[in-house]
Enzyme design. Structure first.
Site, PDB file in Angstrom:
ATOM      1  N   LYS A  35       0.814  -1.202   0.000  1.00 22.32           N
ATOM      2  CA  LYS A  35       0.000   0.000   0.000  1.00 22.32           C
ATOM      3  C   LYS A  35       0.859   1.267   0.000  1.00 22.32           C
ATOM      4  CE  LYS A  35      -1.274   1.382   3.911  1.00 22.32           C
ATOM      5  NZ  LYS A  35      -1.859   1.635   5.237  1.00 22.32           N
ATOM      6  N   THR A  36       1.775   1.324   0.954  1.00 19.55           N
ATOM      7  CA  THR A  36       2.594   2.531   1.079  1.00 19.55           C
ATOM      8  C   THR A  36       3.433   2.737  -0.166  1.00 19.55           C
ATOM      9  OG1 THR A  36       2.700   2.035   3.429  1.00 19.55           O
ATOM     10  CG2 THR A  36       4.111   3.782   2.622  1.00 19.55           C
ATOM     11  N   ASP A 221      -4.747   8.139   3.654  1.00 27.69           N
ATOM     12  CA  ASP A 221      -4.322   6.798   4.060  1.00 27.69           C
ATOM     13  C   ASP A 221      -5.317   6.239   5.075  1.00 27.69           C
ATOM     14  OD1 ASP A 221      -2.750   4.586   4.248  1.00 27.69           O
ATOM     15  OD2 ASP A 221      -1.338   5.475   5.673  1.00 27.69           O
ATOM     16  N   GLU A 222      -5.423   4.946   5.178  1.00 25.26           N
ATOM     17  CA  GLU A 222      -6.302   4.302   6.178  1.00 25.26           C
ATOM     18  C   GLU A 222      -7.699   4.894   6.141  1.00 25.26           C
ATOM     19  OE1 GLU A 222      -5.040   1.795   7.610  1.00 25.26           O
ATOM     20  OE2 GLU A 222      -2.977   2.135   8.275  1.00 25.26           O
ATOM     21  N   GLN A 259      -9.579  -3.839   7.957  1.00 27.20           N
ATOM     22  CA  GLN A 259      -8.693  -3.333   8.997  1.00 27.20           C
ATOM     23  C   GLN A 259      -9.276  -2.124   9.708  1.00 27.20           C
ATOM     24  OE1 GLN A 259      -4.349  -3.465   8.306  1.00 27.20           O
ATOM     25  NE2 GLN A 259      -4.865  -4.140   6.247  1.00 27.20           N
ATOM     26  N   ARG A 615       0.243  -9.127  10.719  1.00 27.02           N
ATOM     27  CA  ARG A 615       1.508  -8.441  10.981  1.00 27.02           C
ATOM     28  C   ARG A 615       2.682  -9.395  10.817  1.00 27.02           C
ATOM     29  NH1 ARG A 615       0.115  -4.385   9.408  1.00 27.02           N
ATOM     30  NH2 ARG A 615      -1.775  -5.526   8.954  1.00 27.02           N
TER      31      ARG A 615
END
Length: 751
Positions: A35-36, A221-222, A259, A615
């Site tokens: 994503k980043t 983001d998010e 998420q 994670r």
DNA sequence: CTCAACTAGGTTTTT
DNA sequence: CCTAGTTGAG
């Protein structure tokens, strides 16, 4: 056109997203899907290929950590340092508000109140209104107030809508006073930062336009964690019109509905689910290839999250190998759990995978609540494993740090009554409730700040000579530094306040271990300040306060430090570790009790579980404890629903991990181990069990101390009773409290 | 006014 | 288990 080979590192989907620059774009990015990378490449592409000035780009994140990482990675892609707005929602708003504070009738140096400050304000209000804070806690009010602000309900509106019964009137009253107190103190809380920015935009078209014209490309983001007010903020900025009247909407949001873990804080998952509806013509790109985890870990994550309803259709896949299975360990109690994990870390570190490289950064222990961290700290340090704990009591919440911050706050913003009250008798200046009360009433009558009252010599002289002397000194100190701050180094200002306020001396005179550690913390704070100074030699007080106000503890950690990371599942979002432990997999802890208050509470916990599992890069452990002592009470537990939902084929063995060693203190009998059979989860039964839980747990705890055939003895010990089993002291009952003792207490014969 | 000793209440997650 | 708040003696 420049060279675009940097885009080669992206996969097709990622590249498609990075190169889609015009119009609304939704990137559904599964965990570990790059994503980043996609976002940073998109920014680089905008700048390098589309000739967009960095000045015209706004990227907002939720955490400072995410913002920092994004900035660093963008800089790497486009070379030199870029002065671009890559900020958290809150810091972006803060920047905007500083520039236009007067428009909103705030002073330019308004303070930002953190939750502790908020609590103090509400406490004071409760006192004024004679509200029993035992019946209605400050956090009760603050919860409602925050909720109101998130949904843009002003005190007036609240009273109009809810003013019906006594309780609501009271809340409305508190809310109104809270609001006016903050205004009077020239302060805003975290929610205000967003709220006031939106108000600023809505009430001042010219200002809004100014920012719309500047931020021609916006990235969020998010996005799944945005709440109503954040959504409004983004929408206002994105709904800009071009010169020819077309709506521009160059808005790119990135997120993963699986998420979304902040609904309890007002995050509205609908924002991401309905993005296409909100922004017609939106393009959606799904990133579904996972580059982070092994296939087994991914499958485990999927088996859990697929129990949720109403998800956006997507399924992560990977090229990676299956990898090891997930290890589940059912421990005796939380200590056993911690020793097991510490042992596993040792085992892996010395094993074939790491060959004793000693790189502890690869491990993370991710728990549900901060309260769980203690046991791990103990177990890890016993084994000599370095660790660091993130979160919990924030660094800036420590008393001495807060005190010094208040000195600085006061220098910067004299209207900050809260800060003054905090430090007026810290160090002791002989100012008690009476004196303070006098000053307060005077300030209220005159309609000025408390500090202004201190400057009135007639008032000061009316106190006893000692008190008046002290007050004069304090007022002089603040005033002097208020003038001097402009041409002073930040660290010198800090030193000056620390010394001349007498704060340091008061601590030094105590000669206690506690005072020592406080002094140490203050020195550490100084090095933080010096660090900021190095970064920007011209940093003024205002700027420093601004930077620090919005810092979370998680942002403060040094990722280079060679240590196992301990933190909550929430703070782990966005991070990855080769080896991940998820302890406390028990109903009531994870999922937490409160999950059952809300309709979809369990789904949110499940998403949190999903976040935790994803994670892990290489291996994952889950553990639970049959008996757990938390907040001083010992209870029997049962395995988490999520363990049952997990595809059992992915667990090592048949889900049972044999213990490798026993705890040496022998508190538990060998026969006590054994595994509770897996039964399907039944929510109703579960709820019923809760009501009976306390009584049952107490009986069970008593029975657990010994088995038939054990030699049991009781003995009086001072005011308490000692319980001894087979010659070993198990615990001491003291009045109505039960204290489990560390071993080493003398057996009964010797008492 | 200050300090020590005790009590009672609260504990998810964060900018 | 914590901590924040209260009480009472100096």
């Amino acid at each position: 056109m420049g060279r675009t080979d940097y885009l080669d590192k992206l996969n097709d989907k990622q590249r498609e997203a990075a190169m889609c620059t015009e119009g609304p774009l939704l990137i559904l990015a599964g965990a570990g899907s790059g994503k980043t990378s996609t976002m940073t490449h998109r920014i680089a592409y905008l700048i390098r290929e589309m000739d967009v000035s960095p000045y015209n780009i706004l990227a907002v994140t939720f955490t400072n950590k995410a913002a920092k990482e994004m900035r660093e990675r963008v800089q790497k892609l486009i070379g030199e340092g870029v002065n671009m707005w890559i900020l958290t929602f809150h810091s972006a708003c803060l920047r905007i508000l500083r520039r236009h504070a007067e428009v909103l009738d705030f002073g330019r140096d308004f303070a930002v109140y953190d939750p502790t400050d908020q609590k103090t304000v509400v406490k004071n209000i409760c006192k004024e209104l004679n509200i029993d804070t035992k019946k209605f806690t400050p956090s009760y009010f603050l919860g409602i107030i925050s909720h109101c602000k998130e949904n843009r309900i002003s005190p007036k509106e609240y009273n109009a809508i809810y003013g019906t019964d006594f309780k609501e009137q009271m809340v409305g009253n508190v809310y109104e006073r809270y609001d006016s107190t903050l205004r009077k103190n020239n302060a805003m809380d975290f929610d205000d930062l967003l709220l006031k920015t939106v108000e600023l935009f809505e009430q001042n078209e010219d200002i809004l336009e100014q920012y719309q014209n500047r931020f021609r490309y916006i990235m969020v983001d998010e996005y799944q964690d945005t709440n109503m007010i954040q959504y409004t903020f983004v929408k206002l900025l994105a709904d800009a019109r071009d010169r020819d009247g077309n709506v521009r909407r160059n808005l790119c949001v990135v997120g993963d509905d699986d998420q979304c873990i902040y609904q309890w804080r007002g995050a509205d998952i609908r924002n991401i689910l309905e993005f296409e509806k909100d922004f017609p013509g939106a393009k959606t790109v799904k990133l579904e290839q996972n580059y982070r985890s092994t296939a087994n870990i991914l499958a485990a994550a999927h088996s859990v999250i697929s129990h949720n309803k109403g998800r956006k259709a997507k399924k992560l896949w990977t090229d990676a190998e299956d990898g090891k299975k997930i290890i589940y360990y059912n421990a005796d109690d939380e200590k056993d759990e911690a020793y097991f994990i510490a042992g596993e870390i040792n085992r892996i570190e010395g094993g074939s995978e790491m060959k004793g490289s000693g790189d502890y950064r690869q491990f993370a222990i991710l728990y549900r609540t901060n309260a769980q961290s203690r046991t791990f700290e103990e177990a890890l340090s016993r084994r000599g494993i370095p660790y660091r704990v993130l979160g919990g009591l924030r660094y800036y919440d420590r008393k001495e740090i807060k005190d010094m911050m208040c000195y600085m706050r006061l220098v910067q913003n004299r209207a900050d009554d809260l800060a003054l009250v905090r430090i007026i008798n810290e160090p002791k200046r002989g100012i008690g409730g009476k004196t303070l009360e006098k000053l307060r009433t005077l300030a209220q009558v005159r309609g000025t700040s408390l500090f202004d009252v201190l400057l009135d010599d007639d008032v000061i002289s009316s106190f006893s000579s000692k008190v008046s002397e002290n007050l004069r000194t304090l007022a002089g100190l603040i005033e002097t530094y208020g003038i001097e701050q402009e041409n002073m180094k930040l660290s010198d200002l800090y030193d000056g306040l620390l010394v001349n306020s007498g704060y340091l001396k008061a601590l030094e005179d105590q000669h206690t271990v506690e005072a020592e550690s406080r002094i140490e913390n203050l020195m550490e704070f100084k090095s933080v300040i010096v660090g900021y100074e190095k970064e920007d030699p011209n940093m003024g007080l205002a700027e420093f306060m601004e930077r620090i106000a919005l810092l979370a503890d998680v942002d403060n950690h040094d990722s280079e430090e060679n240590a196992v990371t301990l933190m909550t599942l929430h703070s782990a979002k966005g991070l990855e570790f080769p080896y991940v432990f998820m302890p406390g997999m028990e109903d009531g802890l994870f999922p937490g009790w409160r999950a059952f208050d809300r309709e979809d509470g369990l789904e949110e916990e499940r998403r949190l579980c999903y976040v935790g599992i994803t994670r892990a890069k290489k291996r994952l452990w889950m553990t639970s404890a049959r008996m757990r002592t938390l907040y001083g009470r010992t209870d029997y537990t049962r395995e988490s629903v999520f363990l049952h939902e997990l595809d059992q084929n992915l667990l090592e063995g048949d889900g049972i991990y044999e213990r490798k060693e026993r705890r040496e203190d022998g508190l538990f009998r060998d026969g006590a181990s054994g595994r509770t059979p897996i039964k399907p989860f039944d929510q109703l039964k579960y709820a019923q069990a809760q009501t009976k839980k306390k009584a049952a747990a107490m009986a069970a705890a008593a029975a657990a101390d010994f088995a038939p055939g054990d030699k049991v003895a009781h003995a009086k010990f001072g005011e308490g009773t000692v319980l001894e089993v087979n010659g070993k002291v198990i615990r001491i009952e003291f009045k109505d409290q039960v204290r489990k003792l560390a071993l080493g207490i003398a057996p009964i014969e010797k008492l």
